[in-house]
Design a protein around this motif. Structure first.
Motif, mmCIF file in Angstrom:
data_model
loop_
_atom_site.group_PDB
_atom_site.id
_atom_site.type_symbol
_atom_site.label_atom_id
_atom_site.label_comp_id
_atom_site.label_asym_id
_atom_site.label_seq_id
_atom_site.Cartn_x
_atom_site.Cartn_y
_atom_site.Cartn_z
ATOM 1 N N ALA A 1 -43.465 109.266 -18.257
ATOM 2 C CA ALA A 1 -42.709 108.098 -17.798
ATOM 3 C C ALA A 1 -43.617 106.873 -17.693
ATOM 4 O O ALA A 1 -43.231 105.761 -18.088
ATOM 5 N N ARG A 2 -44.828 107.067 -17.170
ATOM 6 C CA ARG A 2 -45.761 105.942 -17.043
ATOM 7 C C ARG A 2 -46.115 105.368 -18.411
ATOM 8 O O ARG A 2 -46.137 104.141 -18.604
ATOM 9 N N PRO B 1 -41.842 98.183 -21.975
ATOM 10 C CA PRO B 1 -41.448 97.584 -20.696
ATOM 11 C C PRO B 1 -40.020 97.066 -20.718
ATOM 12 O O PRO B 1 -39.597 96.386 -21.650
ATOM 13 N N GLY B 2 -39.270 97.451 -19.671
ATOM 14 C CA GLY B 2 -37.909 96.968 -19.515
ATOM 15 C C GLY B 2 -36.883 97.661 -20.383
ATOM 16 O O GLY B 2 -35.692 97.309 -20.332
ATOM 17 N N GLN B 3 -37.286 98.652 -21.186
ATOM 18 C CA GLN B 3 -36.353 99.325 -22.074
ATOM 19 C C GLN B 3 -35.919 100.679 -21.520
ATOM 20 O O GLN B 3 -36.567 101.252 -20.649
ATOM 21 N N ARG B 4 -34.804 101.173 -22.045
ATOM 22 C CA ARG B 4 -34.286 102.482 -21.660
ATOM 23 C C ARG B 4 -34.650 103.513 -22.711
ATOM 24 O O ARG B 4 -34.854 103.187 -23.879
ATOM 25 N N VAL B 5 -34.710 104.775 -22.283
ATOM 26 C CA VAL B 5 -35.157 105.840 -23.172
ATOM 27 C C VAL B 5 -34.115 106.955 -23.224
ATOM 28 O O VAL B 5 -33.428 107.230 -22.236
ATOM 29 N N ILE B 6 -34.002 107.602 -24.376
ATOM 30 C CA ILE B 6 -33.132 108.762 -24.542
ATOM 31 C C ILE B 6 -33.962 109.902 -25.098
ATOM 32 O O ILE B 6 -34.670 109.736 -26.107
ATOM 33 N N ALA C 1 -37.797 118.510 -17.934
ATOM 34 C CA ALA C 1 -38.695 117.906 -16.940
ATOM 35 C C ALA C 1 -38.990 116.451 -17.284
ATOM 36 O O ALA C 1 -39.058 115.592 -16.395
ATOM 37 N N VAL C 2 -39.159 116.169 -18.573
ATOM 38 C CA VAL C 2 -39.407 114.790 -19.007
ATOM 39 C C VAL C 2 -38.224 113.903 -18.662
ATOM 40 O O VAL C 2 -38.373 112.793 -18.134
ATOM 41 N N ALA D 1 -38.023 107.526 -12.615
ATOM 42 C CA ALA D 1 -38.726 106.257 -12.822
ATOM 43 C C ALA D 1 -37.765 105.108 -13.121
ATOM 44 O O ALA D 1 -38.190 103.949 -13.216
ATOM 45 N N GLY D 2 -36.489 105.426 -13.275
ATOM 46 C CA GLY D 2 -35.476 104.402 -13.499
ATOM 47 C C GLY D 2 -35.429 103.850 -14.905
ATOM 48 O O GLY D 2 -34.877 102.763 -15.130
ATOM 49 N N CYS D 3 -35.956 104.611 -15.891
ATOM 50 C CA CYS D 3 -35.942 104.097 -17.260
ATOM 51 C C CYS D 3 -35.116 104.955 -18.224
ATOM 52 O O CYS D 3 -35.072 104.668 -19.420
ATOM 53 N N ALA D 4 -34.477 106.006 -17.712
ATOM 54 C CA ALA D 4 -33.647 106.842 -18.575
ATOM 55 C C ALA D 4 -32.314 106.162 -18.845
ATOM 56 O O ALA D 4 -31.717 105.528 -17.960
ATOM 57 N N ALA D 5 -31.827 106.256 -20.076
ATOM 58 C CA ALA D 5 -30.519 105.709 -20.422
ATOM 59 C C ALA D 5 -29.433 106.483 -19.683
ATOM 60 O O ALA D 5 -29.610 107.653 -19.331
#
Length: 319
Positions: free
Chosen positions: A35-36, A43-48, A62-63, A70-74
């Motif tokens: 996540a880090r 930065p500022g993007q979402r991940v799938i 787990a990922v 971390a607040g970055c998952a779509a």
């Protein structure tokens, strides 16, 4: 012709030469860094998360949980391939590409060769600027390489597409991968011996000059990376670490040159031929590394025969 000295380059030095990959984290227990690393590189993007039925419970679950925390998952569920016949084929690229066009999240591949190549090409075709990868096995050198090797219209083809922007390789997870997958990666790395010999010949014939930096990346630490096959088979960290490093360096060399020459030669042509012939063994397609391994044995035998011949007495004009 002069062969460059095979001075070993560190992963950090090779990363500095990479054209597309900007971050590589390798070590025991580094899965928690995913996540880090994503937030630093996107930065500022979402991940799938993209995985298959085997890698999802192994690491991707787990990922995904860490990315959510971390607040970055779509706000959509991970994409999981569940077809038991999953292979690096265009139909599976099409499936993922269609899914990626429904949103703008950055794909994160969790898996080994097949998953990485599918995500690499689908991400590129869907218009993503980059993607990320979490490696789960030391099974091939494509994690850090540009291009995806995909079967299309009956033939294995390499499609141009960028390497991942970031790679995380947790040695604890990789050490627990099936021994067959590690053997496949070991064979893919061993192929750099004959690939290097082929490059020496190509350079001597004026066909393709040796690139000193790419040569150092691949050949500099090759002997060390291949030094403990029994330890690699058993999953010992002291053997898996250098093996993973050697595979990553091969990918960086291909990024640097935008060419597969530093990491593959005639032995890889055996594998591509068998791919086009849809070769199977006991009803299943052998792994890329196993096919390359047999090709390496064949090319090694050819070189041994060549070296036994009195080439200094060869009458080229008469031949």
């Amino acid at each position: 012709m002069s062969i460059p000295p095979a001075t070993k380059l560190s992963l950090a030095e090779a990363l500095g030469s990479a054209r597309e990959t900007r971050a590589l984290v390798v070590g025991p227990g580094v899965l928690g860094e995913t996540a880090r690393v994503f937030q630093a590189q996107f930065p500022g993007q979402r991940v799938i998360v993209v995985a298959d039925a085997q890698t999802y419970p192994l690491a991707a679950e787990a990922v995904h949980a860490a990315l959510q925390a971390a607040g970055c998952a779509a706000e959509i569920a991970p994409f999981i391939y569940r077809d038991p016949a999953l292979y690096a084929e265009m139909r599976f690229v099409d499936q993922l590409e269609d899914f990626l066009r429904l949103h703008d999240a950055v794909p994160l591949a969790v898996g080994s060769g097949t998953i990485n190549d599918l995500v690499k090409l689908a991400s590129h075709r869907a218009g993503r600027a980059a993607y990320m990868c979490v490696a789960t096995a030391a099974s091939m050198d494509g994690y850090t390489a540009f291009g995806a090797s995909i079967t299309f219209q009956g033939a294995k083809q390499t499609f141009n597409c960028p390497a991942p922007r970031a790679v995380v390789a947790d040695l604890d997870i990789i050490s627990r991968a099936p021994a067959e997958m590690t053997a496949s990666g070991y064979a893919d790395l061993l192929a750099k011996v004959t690939a290097g010999a082929d490059w020496i010949l190509a350079d001597a014939l004026g066909i393709e000059p040796i690139d000193p930096r790419a040569w150092a990346m691949v050949q500099g630490g090759l002997r060390e990376a291949l030094a403990d096959p029994a330890g690699a088979r058993a999953g010992h960290a002291t053997a898996i670490g250098p093996l993973v490093e050697g595979l990553m360096l091969g990918g960086f060399a291909m990024q640097w040159t935008k060419n597969s020459r530093p990491a593959s030669g005639a032995e890889h042509q055996f594998s591509h031929l068998w791919d086009m012939e849809h070769h199977t063994h006991n009803g299943e397609a052998p792994s890329h590394g196993f096919k390359v391994g047999i090709g390496t044995l064949a090319v090694s035998a050819l070189y041994e025969e060549l070296l036994r011949r009195p080439l200094e007495r060869l009458d080229v004009a008469r031949c």
